[in-house]
Design an enzyme around this catalytic site. Structure first.
Site, PDB file in Angstrom:
ATOM      1  N   HIS A  75       1.111  -0.757  -2.474  1.00  0.00           N
ATOM      2  CA  HIS A  75       1.696  -0.713  -3.764  1.00  0.00           C
ATOM      3  C   HIS A  75       3.003   0.205  -3.253  1.00  0.00           C
ATOM      4  CE1 HIS A  75       2.330   1.761  -7.546  1.00  0.00           C
ATOM      5  NE2 HIS A  75       1.552   0.787  -7.863  1.00  0.00           N
ATOM      6  N   ASP A  82      -5.235   5.125   0.085  1.00  0.00           N
ATOM      7  CA  ASP A  82      -4.986   5.028  -1.295  1.00  0.00           C
ATOM      8  C   ASP A  82      -6.172   4.323  -2.129  1.00  0.00           C
ATOM      9  OD1 ASP A  82      -4.126   4.005  -3.608  1.00  0.00           O
ATOM     10  OD2 ASP A  82      -2.227   3.507  -2.868  1.00  0.00           O
ATOM     11  N   GLN A 116      -7.249   1.498  -6.273  1.00  0.00           N
ATOM     12  CA  GLN A 116      -7.848   0.462  -6.682  1.00  0.00           C
ATOM     13  C   GLN A 116      -9.286  -0.015  -6.140  1.00  0.00           C
ATOM     14  OE1 GLN A 116      -6.739  -1.464  -9.050  1.00  0.00           O
ATOM     15  NE2 GLN A 116      -4.686  -0.879  -9.082  1.00  0.00           N
ATOM     16  N   LYS A 175      -7.859   4.840 -13.708  1.00  0.00           N
ATOM     17  CA  LYS A 175      -8.125   3.578 -13.144  1.00  0.00           C
ATOM     18  C   LYS A 175      -9.754   3.550 -13.309  1.00  0.00           C
ATOM     19  CE  LYS A 175      -4.322   2.385 -10.795  1.00  0.00           C
ATOM     20  NZ  LYS A 175      -3.379   1.451 -11.379  1.00  0.00           N
ATOM     21  N   CYS A 217       4.318  -3.738  -8.763  1.00  0.00           N
ATOM     22  CA  CYS A 217       4.847  -2.836  -7.733  1.00  0.00           C
ATOM     23  C   CYS A 217       4.401  -2.889  -6.433  1.00  0.00           C
ATOM     24  CB  CYS A 217       4.334  -1.473  -8.208  1.00  0.00           C
ATOM     25  SG  CYS A 217       4.501  -1.334  -9.964  1.00  0.00           S
TER      26      CYS A 217
HETATM   27  N1  C6P Z   1      -1.324   0.347  -9.807  1.00  0.00           N
HETATM   28  C1  C6P Z   1      -1.335  -1.772 -10.942  1.00  0.00           C
HETATM   29  O1  C6P Z   1      -0.763  -2.226 -12.137  1.00  0.00           O
HETATM   30  P1  C6P Z   1      -0.455   5.758 -10.242  1.00  0.00           P
HETATM   31  O2  C6P Z   1       0.418   4.972 -10.864  1.00  0.00           O
HETATM   32  O3  C6P Z   1      -0.081   7.105  -9.723  1.00  0.00           O
HETATM   33  O4  C6P Z   1      -1.580   6.296 -11.147  1.00  0.00           O
HETATM   34  O5  C6P Z   1      -1.212   4.840  -9.162  1.00  0.00           O
HETATM   35  C2  C6P Z   1      -0.058   4.374  -8.258  1.00  0.00           C
HETATM   36  C3  C6P Z   1      -0.607   3.166  -7.584  1.00  0.00           C
HETATM   37  C4  C6P Z   1      -0.880   3.530  -6.292  1.00  0.00           C
HETATM   38  N2  C6P Z   1      -1.702   2.497  -5.426  1.00  0.00           N
HETATM   39  C5  C6P Z   1      -2.289   1.479  -5.742  1.00  0.00           C
HETATM   40  C6  C6P Z   1      -2.920   0.509  -4.653  1.00  0.00           C
HETATM   41  C7  C6P Z   1      -2.212   1.376  -7.286  1.00  0.00           C
HETATM   42  O6  C6P Z   1      -2.703   0.193  -7.540  1.00  0.00           O
HETATM   43  C8  C6P Z   1      -1.469   1.949  -8.166  1.00  0.00           C
HETATM   44  C9  C6P Z   1      -1.118   1.511  -9.557  1.00  0.00           C
HETATM   45  C10 C6P Z   1      -1.209  -0.133 -11.208  1.00  0.00           C
HETATM   46  O7  C6P Z   1      -1.503  -2.217  -9.947  1.00  0.00           O
HETATM   47  C11 C6P Z   1       0.031   0.193 -11.970  1.00  0.00           C
HETATM   48  S1  C6P Z   1       1.614  -0.126 -11.219  1.00  0.00           S
END
Ligand code: C6P
Length: 404
Positions: free
Chosen positions: A121, A198, A201, A224, A362
């Site tokens: 991401h 990270d 997910q 999440k 993203c």
């Molecule tokens: N992915 C998706 O629709 P935040 O926005 O900080 O809570 O998480 C960012 C983020 C970082 N790493 C991974 C692997 C992610 O999937 C995400 C967030 C969402 O896939 C929103 S872009």
């Protein structure tokens, strides 16, 4: 097996119509829905114990502080961190990664090497690129194959004594691949490199044991996993968190302030400047309790069955191609149908009540790898049903008929 009807009754948002059709929410990888207990937890906080924390001698402040710190203990236990002060509350995964990436500025030298994977991401790419710009460090990429799996032999070739940091997602948001993080961590440690995983997910589906993984940093967003937005954690091994400088200066992160010199508070406060999202942190604890009551093994078993059913069903649609076909996957299906633009599919099935994400998610480098503008992504949670998969299937057939 789970009692899905009973579970669905916990989520008030699911019981509604979208565009005149029953809501079929399949965008769980973007954010999960919230059970009533989590919503109640936020309301209860504001209606009974709202006060600032760690500051007041008064009763309300102590009650709020206790509830906030209890969440930290719950998260420590959930993730099996050795110490509760290794759990830092942040605004989410993005914030957590930026804290570490900024902190490493003073620890790197020109020519040091950092390793990222090809399926990250943007949140786990851009902060490190900014770190490279500041320090002259070099970013290396572990490539992947067509199935969406990391090429571990190539990883072996990238590792060297120059490697200072490795950062990889536990699960890819765009493909659903579960990466072999234990192997990634152990190999990096052989070269003395630190590892950030990270977990944005993975955590809705898997309960990681951070001590068993021996990971240096692990980052998570509450939203999440049935918690509120604007809250997350940065787990860091105590030694690393002590080594990193604070990210932000402000109230509550200090020991003593004079105009000549400021000294910093001990962990975790050193990284928690300012008034945090108190209600959010408390509700995050409630969400963790809720999920543990259902049980992560039960969640994984149900979602695996749902993924298998959905993969088989969607594969019946002629021209539908799935991106991310590893055997090790969470309940995410990214796909395209022929040359139809994902946005068009998403817009049509939305009219039928089906909510999915479309676009690059993203994760532009993944789309570049497959030479596509984006995908349609259906991501399933434990509160989704097999009947909802059928609704998705029929909606896709309709969209295909209209657009092909
Ligand atoms: N992915 C998706 O629709 P935040 O926005 O900080 O809570 O998480 C960012 C983020 C970082 N790493 C991974 C692997 C992610 O999937 C995400 C967030 C969402 O896939 C929103 S872009």
């Amino acid at each position: 097996m789970l009692d899905i009807e009973k579970i669905r009754a916990d989520f008030p948002i699911l019981n509604q119509q979208i565009n005149g059709k029953p809501l079929v929410y399949l965008d769980n990888a973007a954010t999960s829905q919230k059970p009533q207990v989590v919503i109640d937890s936020i309301v209860n906080y504001y209606t009974t114990i709202n006060a600032n924390i760690h500051r007041g001698v008064h009763t309300l402040s102590q009650l709020a502080t206790d509830a906030f710190e209890q969440s930290r203990i719950k998260l420590q236990q959930h993730f099996n961190a050795k110490k509760s002060h290794e759990i830092i509350f942040t605004a989410g995964t993005t914030h957590s990664i930026n804290i570490v990436a900024t902190g490493f500025t003073s620890l790197l030298q020109k020519g040091d090497e950092l390793i990222v994977s090809a399926m990250e991401h943007h949140s786990n790419i851009v902060p490190w690129q900014m770190l490279c710009e500041r320090t002259g460090a070099v970013l290396k990429v572990i490539p992947m194959n067509q199935e969406g799996e990391l090429l571990m032999d190539e990883y072996d070739k990238l590792l060297s004594n120059k490697t200072k940091l490795v950062f990889v997602n536990h699960v890819s948001n765009a493909l659903g691949t579960i990466n072999p993080i234990k192997e990634i961590i152990d190999k990096a440690h052989q070269f003395g490199a630190a590892v950030l995983i990270d977990g944005a997910q993975s955590c809705p589906h898997i309960k990681p044991d951070l001590q068993a993984l021996d990971v240096d940093f692990y980052v998570v967003s509450a939203h999440k996993l049935c918690g509120p937005t604007g809250v997350g954690i940065l787990y860091g091994k105590e030694a690393w968190l002590n080594k990193l400088p604070p990210y932000q200066g402000g109230g509550e992160m200090i020991k003593e302030v004079t105009f000549e010199k400021t000294t910093y508070a001990d962990l975790p406060h050193k990284f928690e400047a300012g008034t945090p999202n108190i209600a959010g942190v408390i509700a995050f604890g409630t969400a963790i309790d809720y999920l543990n009551n259902i049980g992560f093994e039960n969640i994984a078993e149900y979602e695996t069955a749902l993924l298998k059913y959905a993969t088989e069903k969607l594969s019946q649609i002629e021209g539908l191609k799935i991106y991310g076909t590893s055997e090790h996957k969470t309940s995410v299906i990214s796909f395209n149908i022929g040359e139809i633009h994902p946005y068009d599919i998403g817009s049509i099935i939305d009219k039928l009540g089906v909510e999915v994400r479309t676009g690059h998610h993203c994760a532009q480098p993944i789309m570049d790898f497959y030479k596509i503008p984006g995908t349609v992504r259906a991501s399933f949670s434990f509160y989704n049903t097999f009947e909802e998969v059928d609704v998705l299937y029929n909606a896709l057939l309709k969209a295909k008929m209209m657009l092909a």
